[in-house]
Design a protein around this motif. Structure first.
Motif, PDB file in Angstrom:
ATOM      1  N   LEU A 184      18.551  -4.657 124.528  1.00 53.00           N
ATOM      2  CA  LEU A 184      19.631  -3.753 124.110  1.00 53.00           C
ATOM      3  C   LEU A 184      20.374  -4.303 122.903  1.00 53.00           C
ATOM      4  O   LEU A 184      20.691  -3.578 121.973  1.00 53.00           O
ATOM      5  N   ALA A 185      20.663  -5.604 122.913  1.00 53.79           N
ATOM      6  CA  ALA A 185      21.372  -6.211 121.792  1.00 53.79           C
ATOM      7  C   ALA A 185      20.559  -6.117 120.512  1.00 53.79           C
ATOM      8  O   ALA A 185      21.076  -5.768 119.455  1.00 53.79           O
ATOM      9  N   VAL A 186      19.287  -6.403 120.600  1.00 55.89           N
ATOM     10  CA  VAL A 186      18.435  -6.354 119.413  1.00 55.89           C
ATOM     11  C   VAL A 186      18.194  -4.922 118.974  1.00 55.89           C
ATOM     12  O   VAL A 186      18.206  -4.622 117.783  1.00 55.89           O
ATOM     13  N   SER A 187      18.035  -4.009 119.916  1.00 61.22           N
ATOM     14  CA  SER A 187      17.763  -2.620 119.541  1.00 61.22           C
ATOM     15  C   SER A 187      18.956  -1.980 118.848  1.00 61.22           C
ATOM     16  O   SER A 187      18.810  -0.984 118.146  1.00 61.22           O
ATOM     17  N   ALA A 188      20.132  -2.566 119.002  1.00 62.95           N
ATOM     18  CA  ALA A 188      21.304  -2.054 118.300  1.00 62.95           C
ATOM     19  C   ALA A 188      21.135  -2.179 116.793  1.00 62.95           C
ATOM     20  O   ALA A 188      21.824  -1.541 116.020  1.00 62.95           O
ATOM     21  N   TYR A 189      20.203  -3.018 116.369  1.00 62.01           N
ATOM     22  CA  TYR A 189      19.949  -3.227 114.955  1.00 62.01           C
ATOM     23  C   TYR A 189      18.672  -2.536 114.490  1.00 62.01           C
ATOM     24  O   TYR A 189      18.160  -2.860 113.430  1.00 62.01           O
ATOM     25  N   ALA A 190      18.172  -1.626 115.264  1.00 62.01           N
ATOM     26  CA  ALA A 190      16.876  -1.025 114.976  1.00 62.01           C
ATOM     27  C   ALA A 190      16.802  -0.423 113.573  1.00 62.01           C
ATOM     28  O   ALA A 190      15.780  -0.525 112.921  1.00 62.01           O
ATOM     29  N   ALA A 191      17.852   0.194 113.099  1.00 64.45           N
ATOM     30  CA  ALA A 191      17.793   0.820 111.777  1.00 64.45           C
ATOM     31  C   ALA A 191      19.177   0.815 111.143  1.00 64.45           C
ATOM     32  O   ALA A 191      19.912   1.779 111.243  1.00 64.45           O
ATOM     33  N   ASN A 192      19.547  -0.270 110.523  1.00 68.81           N
ATOM     34  CA  ASN A 192      20.801  -0.388 109.805  1.00 68.81           C
ATOM     35  C   ASN A 192      20.504  -0.578 108.334  1.00 68.81           C
ATOM     36  O   ASN A 192      19.407  -0.977 107.956  1.00 68.81           O
ATOM     37  N   THR A 193      21.497  -0.320 107.500  1.00 66.92           N
ATOM     38  CA  THR A 193      21.322  -0.565 106.074  1.00 66.92           C
ATOM     39  C   THR A 193      22.390  -1.543 105.595  1.00 66.92           C
ATOM     40  O   THR A 193      23.483  -1.610 106.148  1.00 66.92           O
ATOM     41  N   ILE A 194      22.017  -2.311 104.586  1.00 62.38           N
ATOM     42  CA  ILE A 194      22.961  -3.192 103.910  1.00 62.38           C
ATOM     43  C   ILE A 194      22.848  -2.942 102.419  1.00 62.38           C
ATOM     44  O   ILE A 194      21.826  -2.439 101.941  1.00 62.38           O
ATOM     45  N   THR A 195      23.892  -3.286 101.708  1.00 65.34           N
ATOM     46  CA  THR A 195      23.878  -3.206 100.256  1.00 65.34           C
ATOM     47  C   THR A 195      24.112  -4.599  99.700  1.00 65.34           C
ATOM     48  O   THR A 195      25.107  -5.249 100.045  1.00 65.34           O
ATOM     49  N   LEU A 196      23.188  -5.069  98.893  1.00 63.00           N
ATOM     50  CA  LEU A 196      23.361  -6.336  98.190  1.00 63.00           C
ATOM     51  C   LEU A 196      23.907  -6.015  96.806  1.00 63.00           C
ATOM     52  O   LEU A 196      23.279  -5.289  96.032  1.00 63.00           O
ATOM     53  N   ASN A 197      25.087  -6.546  96.509  1.00 66.34           N
ATOM     54  CA  ASN A 197      25.687  -6.321  95.190  1.00 66.34           C
ATOM     55  C   ASN A 197      25.065  -7.224  94.134  1.00 66.34           C
ATOM     56  O   ASN A 197      25.155  -6.930  92.942  1.00 66.34           O
ATOM     57  N   ASN A 198      24.460  -8.322  94.591  1.00 68.34           N
ATOM     58  CA  ASN A 198      23.811  -9.282  93.708  1.00 68.34           C
ATOM     59  C   ASN A 198      22.486  -9.699  94.336  1.00 68.34           C
ATOM     60  O   ASN A 198      22.319  -9.590  95.551  1.00 68.34           O
ATOM     61  N   PRO A 199      21.554 -10.212  93.554  1.00 66.23           N
ATOM     62  CA  PRO A 199      20.301 -10.700  94.141  1.00 66.23           C
ATOM     63  C   PRO A 199      20.575 -11.812  95.162  1.00 66.23           C
ATOM     64  O   PRO A 199      21.536 -12.572  95.032  1.00 66.23           O
ATOM     65  N   ALA A 200      19.735 -11.896  96.181  1.00 69.00           N
ATOM     66  CA  ALA A 200      19.854 -12.937  97.202  1.00 69.00           C
ATOM     67  C   ALA A 200      18.474 -13.211  97.770  1.00 69.00           C
ATOM     68  O   ALA A 200      17.579 -12.378  97.679  1.00 69.00           O
ATOM     69  N   MET A 201      18.321 -14.386  98.362  1.00 67.81           N
ATOM     70  CA  MET A 201      17.040 -14.761  98.947  1.00 67.81           C
ATOM     71  C   MET A 201      17.138 -14.783 100.464  1.00 67.81           C
ATOM     72  O   MET A 201      18.184 -15.052 101.034  1.00 67.81           O
ATOM     73  N   VAL A 202      16.002 -14.477 101.107  1.00 68.12           N
ATOM     74  CA  VAL A 202      15.860 -14.632 102.548  1.00 68.12           C
ATOM     75  C   VAL A 202      14.430 -15.081 102.795  1.00 68.12           C
ATOM     76  O   VAL A 202      13.491 -14.530 102.214  1.00 68.12           O
ATOM     77  N   ASN A 203      14.276 -16.134 103.575  1.00 66.12           N
ATOM     78  CA  ASN A 203      12.952 -16.681 103.887  1.00 66.12           C
ATOM     79  C   ASN A 203      12.130 -16.979 102.623  1.00 66.12           C
ATOM     80  O   ASN A 203      10.930 -16.743 102.573  1.00 66.12           O
ATOM     81  N   GLY A 204      12.810 -17.447 101.582  1.00 68.61           N
ATOM     82  CA  GLY A 204      12.124 -17.794 100.346  1.00 68.61           C
ATOM     83  C   GLY A 204      11.773 -16.624  99.446  1.00 68.61           C
ATOM     84  O   GLY A 204      11.191 -16.798  98.388  1.00 68.61           O
ATOM     85  N   LYS A 205      12.135 -15.414  99.840  1.00 72.14           N
ATOM     86  CA  LYS A 205      11.801 -14.204  99.071  1.00 72.14           C
ATOM     87  C   LYS A 205      13.053 -13.657  98.398  1.00 72.14           C
ATOM     88  O   LYS A 205      14.092 -13.482  99.034  1.00 72.14           O
ATOM     89  N   GLN A 206      12.961 -13.391  97.104  1.00 71.92           N
ATOM     90  CA  GLN A 206      14.084 -12.856  96.341  1.00 71.92           C
ATOM     91  C   GLN A 206      14.236 -11.361  96.605  1.00 71.92           C
ATOM     92  O   GLN A 206      13.268 -10.600  96.497  1.00 71.92           O
ATOM     93  N   LEU A 207      15.454 -10.949  96.960  1.00 73.03           N
ATOM     94  CA  LEU A 207      15.781  -9.534  97.105  1.00 73.03           C
ATOM     95  C   LEU A 207      16.686  -9.148  95.945  1.00 73.03           C
ATOM     96  O   LEU A 207      17.718  -9.782  95.724  1.00 73.03           O
ATOM     97  N   ASP A 208      16.320  -8.125  95.200  1.00 73.09           N
ATOM     98  CA  ASP A 208      17.151  -7.646  94.106  1.00 73.09           C
ATOM     99  C   ASP A 208      18.374  -6.941  94.665  1.00 73.09           C
ATOM    100  O   ASP A 208      18.390  -6.512  95.823  1.00 73.09           O
TER     101      ASP A 208
END
Length: 123
Positions: free
Chosen positions: A17-41
Protein backbone atom coordinates in the motif's frame (compact mmCIF):
# COMPACT_ATOMS: atom_id res chain seq x y z
CA UNK A 1 2.30 -20.56 13.40
CA UNK A 2 -0.89 -18.97 12.04
CA UNK A 3 -0.10 -15.69 13.83
CA UNK A 4 3.31 -15.48 12.18
CA UNK A 5 1.79 -16.00 8.75
CA UNK A 6 -0.92 -13.42 9.43
CA UNK A 7 1.66 -10.93 10.66
CA UNK A 8 3.78 -11.45 7.54
CA UNK A 9 0.74 -10.97 5.29
CA UNK A 10 -0.26 -7.76 7.09
CA UNK A 11 3.26 -6.30 6.92
CA UNK A 12 3.56 -7.19 3.24
CA UNK A 13 0.16 -5.63 2.57
CA UNK A 14 1.14 -2.39 4.30
CA UNK A 15 4.36 -2.19 2.33
CA UNK A 16 2.50 -2.73 -0.94
CA UNK A 17 0.00 0.00 0.00
CA UNK A 18 2.79 2.43 0.87
CA UNK A 19 4.63 1.78 -2.37
CA UNK A 20 1.49 1.77 -4.50
CA UNK A 21 0.79 5.30 -3.28
CA UNK A 22 3.61 6.30 -5.61
CA UNK A 23 2.36 4.34 -8.60
CA UNK A 24 2.01 7.40 -10.85
CA UNK A 25 3.29 10.73 -9.56
CA UNK A 26 5.01 13.53 -11.41
CA UNK A 27 7.90 15.75 -10.43
CA UNK A 28 9.36 18.82 -12.07
CA UNK A 29 13.12 19.30 -12.16
CA UNK A 30 13.95 22.99 -12.51
CA UNK A 31 17.59 22.11 -13.19
CA UNK A 32 19.39 19.01 -14.48
CA UNK A 33 20.04 16.33 -11.83
CA UNK A 34 21.45 12.83 -11.69
CA UNK A 35 19.97 9.62 -10.31
CA UNK A 36 21.77 6.28 -10.36
CA UNK A 37 24.51 7.80 -12.51
CA UNK A 38 22.05 8.95 -15.20
CA UNK A 39 21.62 12.63 -16.05
CA UNK A 40 18.03 13.90 -16.10
CA UNK A 41 17.45 17.16 -17.95
CA UNK A 42 15.24 19.86 -16.47
CA UNK A 43 11.58 19.06 -17.11
CA UNK A 44 8.55 17.08 -15.98
CA UNK A 45 8.89 13.37 -15.21
CA UNK A 46 6.41 10.68 -14.29
CA UNK A 47 7.78 8.70 -11.34
CA UNK A 48 6.65 5.07 -11.11
CA UNK A 49 7.56 2.78 -8.22
CA UNK A 50 7.36 -1.00 -8.24
CA UNK A 51 6.73 -3.14 -5.17
CA UNK A 52 10.42 -4.06 -5.10
CA UNK A 53 11.55 -0.44 -4.78
CA UNK A 54 12.52 0.05 -8.42
CA UNK A 55 11.80 3.63 -9.45
CA UNK A 56 11.37 4.55 -13.11
CA UNK A 57 11.55 8.13 -14.37
CA UNK A 58 9.57 8.67 -17.58
CA UNK A 59 9.70 11.74 -19.78
CA UNK A 60 6.59 11.40 -21.86
CA UNK A 61 6.57 7.71 -22.77
CA UNK A 62 10.37 7.43 -22.80
CA UNK A 63 12.22 5.84 -19.88
CA UNK A 64 14.83 8.40 -18.79
CA UNK A 65 16.32 6.54 -15.81
CA UNK A 66 15.76 3.82 -13.24
CA UNK A 67 17.02 3.60 -9.67
CA UNK A 68 16.48 1.74 -6.40
CA UNK A 69 14.80 3.58 -3.55
CA UNK A 70 13.48 2.76 -0.12
CA UNK A 71 10.29 4.17 1.37
CA UNK A 72 10.70 6.05 4.64
CA UNK A 73 8.01 7.47 6.91
CA UNK A 74 8.20 11.13 8.00
CA UNK A 75 6.45 12.77 10.96
CA UNK A 76 4.30 15.05 8.83
CA UNK A 77 2.87 15.14 5.34
CA UNK A 78 4.87 16.90 2.65
CA UNK A 79 3.29 20.27 1.82
CA UNK A 80 4.20 19.90 -1.86
CA UNK A 81 6.14 17.81 -4.33
CA UNK A 82 9.82 18.29 -3.44
CA UNK A 83 13.04 16.93 -4.89
CA UNK A 84 15.94 16.89 -2.42
CA UNK A 85 19.42 16.62 -3.85
CA UNK A 86 23.10 16.70 -2.91
CA UNK A 87 25.58 18.82 -4.78
CA UNK A 88 28.66 16.92 -6.00
CA UNK A 89 31.58 17.86 -8.24
CA UNK A 90 29.57 16.29 -11.09
CA UNK A 91 26.39 18.24 -10.34
CA UNK A 92 23.13 17.73 -8.44
CA UNK A 93 22.24 14.18 -7.38
CA UNK A 94 18.67 13.29 -6.34
CA UNK A 95 18.64 11.88 -2.79
CA UNK A 96 14.94 12.06 -1.91
CA UNK A 97 11.54 12.73 -3.43
CA UNK A 98 8.61 13.93 -1.31
CA UNK A 99 5.08 13.91 -2.70
CA UNK A 100 2.41 16.39 -1.66
CA UNK A 101 0.13 15.18 1.13
CA UNK A 102 2.13 12.03 1.89
CA UNK A 103 4.23 11.06 4.91
CA UNK A 104 6.16 8.45 2.95
CA UNK A 105 9.15 9.63 0.92
CA UNK A 106 11.42 7.91 -1.59
CA UNK A 107 15.06 7.84 -0.49
CA UNK A 108 17.77 7.05 -3.05
CA UNK A 109 21.14 5.57 -2.17
CA UNK A 110 23.68 7.51 -4.21
CA UNK A 111 26.76 6.80 -2.07
CA UNK A 112 28.96 6.08 -5.05
CA UNK A 113 27.89 9.34 -6.72
CA UNK A 114 27.80 11.57 -3.63
CA UNK A 115 31.20 10.77 -2.18
CA UNK A 116 32.29 14.37 -2.80
CA UNK A 117 29.15 15.91 -1.31
CA UNK A 118 29.48 19.65 -0.76
CA UNK A 119 25.99 20.43 0.44
CA UNK A 120 22.45 19.97 -0.63
CA UNK A 121 19.27 21.65 -1.65
CA UNK A 122 15.68 21.40 -2.68
CA UNK A 123 13.77 22.12 -5.85
Amino acid sequence: MDRKILKAVVITGLLVLAVSAYAANTITLNNPAMVNGKQLDAGVYAVKVSGSGDVTFLRGKTEAATAKARVEERDGKAPGDTVVYSQTKDGAVITEIQFAGKKQVLVFDNNSQASNDRGGGRQ
